[in-house]
Design an enzyme around this catalytic site. Structure first.
Site, PDB file in Angstrom:
ATOM      1  N   GLY A 295       0.833  -1.211   0.000  1.00  0.00           N
ATOM      2  CA  GLY A 295       0.000   0.000   0.000  1.00  0.00           C
ATOM      3  C   GLY A 295       0.857   1.246   0.000  1.00  0.00           C
ATOM      4  O   GLY A 295       0.466   2.287   0.557  1.00  0.00           O
TER       5      GLY A 295
ATOM      6  N   HIS B  45     -15.115  15.542  16.877  1.00  0.00           N
ATOM      7  CA  HIS B  45     -14.609  15.293  15.527  1.00  0.00           C
ATOM      8  C   HIS B  45     -15.163  16.314  14.538  1.00  0.00           C
ATOM      9  O   HIS B  45     -16.138  17.003  14.827  1.00  0.00           O
ATOM     10  CB  HIS B  45     -14.986  13.876  15.069  1.00  0.00           C
TER      11      HIS B  45
ATOM     12  N   LYS C 144     -17.784  13.456  10.064  1.00  0.00           N
ATOM     13  CA  LYS C 144     -17.765  12.109  10.643  1.00  0.00           C
ATOM     14  C   LYS C 144     -19.199  11.676  10.901  1.00  0.00           C
ATOM     15  O   LYS C 144     -19.926  12.318  11.671  1.00  0.00           O
ATOM     16  CB  LYS C 144     -16.961  12.091  11.934  1.00  0.00           C
TER      17      LYS C 144
END
Lengths: 254, 254, 254, 254
Positions: free
Chosen positions: B8, B145, B149
């Site tokens: 990745g 947050h 979110k």
């Protein structure tokens, strides 16, 4: 010299008010109303003590009331009808009672102040929150209280939400319809979160967020002595007020 | 010199891991697995690039995985079967898959670490919260947050509640059965409050209260570069691990 | 049943300790040492009262000391020589005196604890700060106290800096040699900032920063009742201690 | 439709301003001044590009300036002399230059705004701090910035201290003459503490304390996108301003 009368002078708040008034160079405590005040004799000889409202036969410029929800309405009516300007910290007045008192005050051409909260930090927090909401419509409230407080959220938090809603110029960008319980309780479009923990006293934060920045306003009440600053502001202002106003913020000179 | 392979390597996390590995004096990046890695040629000549798992024909000491939930299980199995010790930041492994990987690791006598969160501040917050709960059973969590979110509360907050419950010696003194919405959502007996505001990134606080005192632990994640410190801890420790452990806290040397 | 003796039982801390001991199911208050304790007679009939150290003719398992810097050394020596395990909250013992007491304790094969701070939140803050410094070498301390506190920084803040320095694995990345006054005072390489404001009681924060993230630990002491939790921990542990240790953190079971 | 000209359109701030202007329904970007702007051709065909001030031969309603301390004075003079209202985010104008520009603006009957800080949270913090100081004369400032910031304290913190001093009705109760280094640096009678830590961006807190209570105002700037909200406020207001004012707070409608 302002002549001051204190109703509820032997309660926990009343005792502090007595001390406050005695410290002011431009104030004189002339009388008190409190159960057993006469008998106990904790007051200076120059202070006249009354057990019952209808016994009072002296006059004063200012009536400070920290009594009970049951007594406050009759007390303040009595004060206004006897040319005393009220400073009221007792809770429990209904909207109708408040309006009736305001009419009497108008008739007597007397000003005064009824304040649900004499804590200056809480009053300023609410004022600033309303102003900030103009530019930061996205806001959330976190109030934190001692473990014994049963109701949630607190009255001050609900009032803060109301003022934020009033100050907002548009709707916020957050999805407040989210029904996740962790997202708190929604008042006037503002989520309120209530924390209850031992050790804590009474605290409130307002969190604002906008693109790339945040603004937070917090107030902490550690003990009731904090209310005395607010009562002092009222004492300083009350003689020049032309109306019976509700809320300490109405008489802050900023 | 530790030979490191990165799966990745062209993703947003992967790119940062590549930079991290290249900066370590005791590490050498020997190969990467990533779509188009071969063609794009962004890597040094000494780094071998592979597009597919089954093309890999080189060996390494460490396999770092920041790929996708779909790929991670096969990747880590491959790594273990080829004597590479895994450091896994990819989410999505089921409990069954994790257990199977741990068995393979045991058979191969290889250690490694699977971490749902490589942010050191979050990992330390959870560790300290568990320890503090021993002496402060009354705790509440506030996580904050960004506005985008969708889920609430956050996975880290739920995990923190679990660790607080584990650390508690008795039950707290607060009535957490209060059903007022403002009191948040209850996980393992710990109320969690979730704030969502623009400007915020990822933040969490744990508030503890006891008679006359309070303890607060807070962590702020401002950007993903914070994960690299945690990956570095894993790189430093992985060669001496004898098991495939779950959670960065398992390998912190405190 | 643990038999407990309390020296300084009529002081502000002592009174709270008396209440604490009386609430413990496994403890019995058998005697107190305090000026006028005998005459005033505020204690239960089962409690023997002494005005002078040399009058004490009873025995106990545990000696709790909240007296004065002048008295504490002789008190604790007496306790150890009479087979009582000391729990000492009185400040003022010198390093030499502490070492002498530890030797006597060793000779008598008795454990005990001398704690400069029985506030659990402060003790946990220091413990966590030392651990966090292993991974976050960059740290600053902000302590906040009431306006009447004359010394700055506080002893606890200086002690916290010492523990952070002990926990650090390397030096931090911040230039702490900056001589700007606003950068605070440097102790063991950790800048300390001291705030003095009315309303505040005793509070301390440690701020840690690393790439892309921050960790903050904060403690608030609202009143001295907070120390009782720490004394309770000592009461629970002292019978099983084999040494006279310094610091409540030494006996926390985490 | 307001016609907008942007000077410094290819800088980090300028690029964001370009995006902001293009998003406003009532604004049209008509021209930019920036080195290489013409050649690089990153702008829409309707936007005229200029490399040099004296080449500009088009007109606009608003001149936004995010250039350099060296260029800003001549730029704004040019703008005013060509009937463009300035919105200036570039720092470096001296008091004399500012006054000269204000005179030209008066002669041309044009309004505008020069703002050292377009961050709304910082501007509101300063405004609220000045107001709160009326009732809370005791205040301290803590500013927290990334590790690379060399100067301490920050300009915004010094400015905040100035505004607190302006708002104070009397002197505070704290002994700010204490020369302990931990007590910070004194500006206008307000102690300022500066924290420098990696991970942090740009943050400021003002702490107020009074009998039994505290008020705290905090702002966090996470990235420069935050300035755009302030520039938008200026864009909305500038056409109705009758003077060239200094400070975004002068045009906030609260």
């Amino acid at each position: 010299m302002k002549r001051v009368f204190i109703a509820g002078a032997t309660g926990s708040m009343g005792k502090q008010v007595v001390q406050l008034v005695e410290k002011q160079a431009d104030c004189e405590l002339v009388g008190v109303l409190a159960p057993h005040a006469k008998k106990d004799g904790d007051f200076a000889k120059t202070v006249q003590c009354f057990d019952q409202l209808d016994e009072i036969d002296i006059s004063a410029d200012i009536w400070i009331d920290f009594t009970t929800p049951q007594a406050v309405f009759e007390n303040v009516k009595f004060a206004l009808n006897h040319q005393m300007r009220p400073i009221v910290g007792t809770s429990g007045l209904t909207t109708e009672q408040t309006e009736e008192l305001q009419k009497i005050a108008e008739g007597q051409q007397l000003g005064g102040v009824i304040a649900p909260n004499f804590g200056l930090s809480a009053v300023l927090l609410m004022k600033f929150a309303q102003e900030a909401a103009r530019y930061f419509p996205d806001a959330e409230i976190i109030e934190m209280h001692h473990a014994d407080k049963l109701d949630a959220p607190s009255g001050t938090a609900i009032n803060t939400a109301k003022m934020i809603a009033k100050g907002r110029s548009g709707s916020g960008s957050i999805d407040t319809n989210n029904d996740a319980r962790a997202r708190g309780d929604l008042y006037d479009g503002v989520p309120i979160h209530a924390v209850r923990l031992p050790g804590y006293v009474a605290h409130e934060q307002v969190l604002f967020g906008g693109p790339g920045e945040a603004l937070t306003i917090r107030q902490d009440s550690f003990d009731r002595s904090s209310f005395m600053q607010g009562v002092k502001v009222a004492l300083d202002q009350v003689m020049s007020l032309s109306k019976l106003v509700v809320g300490l913020d109405k008489i802050l000179s900023i």
